[in-house]
Design a protein around this motif. Sequence first.
Motif, PDB file in Angstrom:
ATOM      1  N   UNK A 175     -41.882  38.978   9.120  1.00  0.00           N
ATOM      2  CA  UNK A 175     -40.587  39.585   9.417  1.00  0.00           C
ATOM      3  C   UNK A 175     -39.920  38.842  10.568  1.00  0.00           C
ATOM      4  N   UNK A 176     -40.691  38.473  11.575  1.00  0.00           N
ATOM      5  CA  UNK A 176     -40.132  37.723  12.707  1.00  0.00           C
ATOM      6  C   UNK A 176     -39.560  36.392  12.245  1.00  0.00           C
ATOM      7  N   UNK A 177     -40.181  35.763  11.274  1.00  0.00           N
ATOM      8  CA  UNK A 177     -39.700  34.477  10.755  1.00  0.00           C
ATOM      9  C   UNK A 177     -38.591  34.642   9.720  1.00  0.00           C
ATOM     10  N   UNK A 178     -38.304  35.878   9.316  1.00  0.00           N
ATOM     11  CA  UNK A 178     -37.300  36.135   8.295  1.00  0.00           C
ATOM     12  C   UNK A 178     -35.867  36.018   8.786  1.00  0.00           C
ATOM     13  N   UNK A 179     -35.673  35.899  10.086  1.00  0.00           N
ATOM     14  CA  UNK A 179     -34.334  35.745  10.646  1.00  0.00           C
ATOM     15  C   UNK A 179     -34.042  34.257  10.802  1.00  0.00           C
ATOM     16  N   UNK A 180     -32.882  33.776  10.327  1.00  0.00           N
ATOM     17  CA  UNK A 180     -32.585  32.333  10.406  1.00  0.00           C
ATOM     18  C   UNK A 180     -32.610  31.758  11.817  1.00  0.00           C
ATOM     19  N   UNK A 181     -32.109  32.504  12.804  1.00  0.00           N
ATOM     20  CA  UNK A 181     -32.112  32.001  14.183  1.00  0.00           C
ATOM     21  C   UNK A 181     -33.547  31.897  14.694  1.00  0.00           C
ATOM     22  N   UNK A 182     -34.357  32.907  14.413  1.00  0.00           N
ATOM     23  CA  UNK A 182     -35.764  32.861  14.845  1.00  0.00           C
ATOM     24  C   UNK A 182     -36.499  31.718  14.170  1.00  0.00           C
ATOM     25  N   UNK A 183     -36.225  31.512  12.900  1.00  0.00           N
ATOM     26  CA  UNK A 183     -36.877  30.423  12.180  1.00  0.00           C
ATOM     27  C   UNK A 183     -36.481  29.075  12.780  1.00  0.00           C
ATOM     28  N   UNK A 184     -35.222  28.915  13.145  1.00  0.00           N
ATOM     29  CA  UNK A 184     -34.776  27.670  13.792  1.00  0.00           C
ATOM     30  C   UNK A 184     -35.450  27.487  15.153  1.00  0.00           C
TER      31      UNK A 184
ATOM     32  N   UNK B 125     -38.299  28.813  16.154  1.00  0.00           N
ATOM     33  CA  UNK B 125     -39.721  28.573  15.914  1.00  0.00           C
ATOM     34  C   UNK B 125     -39.949  27.125  15.492  1.00  0.00           C
ATOM     35  N   UNK B 126     -39.094  26.631  14.608  1.00  0.00           N
ATOM     36  CA  UNK B 126     -39.189  25.255  14.151  1.00  0.00           C
ATOM     37  C   UNK B 126     -38.951  24.276  15.298  1.00  0.00           C
ATOM     38  N   UNK B 127     -38.010  24.601  16.173  1.00  0.00           N
ATOM     39  CA  UNK B 127     -37.724  23.733  17.320  1.00  0.00           C
ATOM     40  C   UNK B 127     -38.936  23.627  18.240  1.00  0.00           C
ATOM     41  N   UNK B 128     -39.622  24.736  18.461  1.00  0.00           N
ATOM     42  CA  UNK B 128     -40.824  24.712  19.300  1.00  0.00           C
ATOM     43  C   UNK B 128     -41.944  23.969  18.581  1.00  0.00           C
TER      44      UNK B 128
ATOM     45  N   UNK C 128     -43.609  38.632  20.582  1.00  0.00           N
ATOM     46  CA  UNK C 128     -44.198  39.937  20.248  1.00  0.00           C
ATOM     47  C   UNK C 128     -44.949  39.897  18.923  1.00  0.00           C
ATOM     48  N   UNK C 129     -44.484  39.070  17.996  1.00  0.00           N
ATOM     49  CA  UNK C 129     -45.147  38.936  16.696  1.00  0.00           C
ATOM     50  C   UNK C 129     -46.395  38.065  16.777  1.00  0.00           C
ATOM     51  N   UNK C 130     -46.637  37.468  17.947  1.00  0.00           N
ATOM     52  CA  UNK C 130     -47.831  36.650  18.124  1.00  0.00           C
ATOM     53  C   UNK C 130     -47.676  35.216  17.659  1.00  0.00           C
ATOM     54  N   UNK C 131     -46.453  34.792  17.382  1.00  0.00           N
ATOM     55  CA  UNK C 131     -46.235  33.440  16.883  1.00  0.00           C
ATOM     56  C   UNK C 131     -46.044  32.423  18.005  1.00  0.00           C
ATOM     57  N   UNK C 132     -45.578  32.875  19.155  1.00  0.00           N
ATOM     58  CA  UNK C 132     -45.380  32.004  20.305  1.00  0.00           C
ATOM     59  C   UNK C 132     -46.044  32.616  21.533  1.00  0.00           C
TER      60      UNK C 132
END
Length: 120
Positions: free
Chosen positions: A39-48, A50-53, A85-89
């Motif tokens: 769900x955290x990755x389902x938002x386009x801004x978050x995905x961008x 996350x990809x940038x990091x 919060x989702x544990x991805x970063x």
Amino acid sequence: MSNVAALPLIQPEVEPCCPPLAERPLTAEEAERTAKMFKALGDPVRLRLFSAVASHEEGEACVCDISDVGVSQPTVSHHLKKLKEAGLLSSERRGTWVYYRVEPAVLAAMGQLLTKAAAS
């Protein structure tokens, strides 16, 4: 005599999401944790973000280097908080800047979840 003290290592507070989908049905807890990550990755801004990091040198980036995603700085901070919060970063403050890094164990588990299912 030296005044150098060894600091304890801090382990990130993340858990791998779950076993491969083809291995066995997910428990309710595993499904909840996994859904939170996707769900955290389902938002386009978050995905961008996350990809940038993830694509930044050594999988770590200063917030100052990744905040150009077409939204205001407070919105960037909000989305980075959700990814954390989702544990991805995970993050670390260095002086006035915050550096974010990808949690490799979680990514590996998420990748394994999908790879094994696709191969089945």
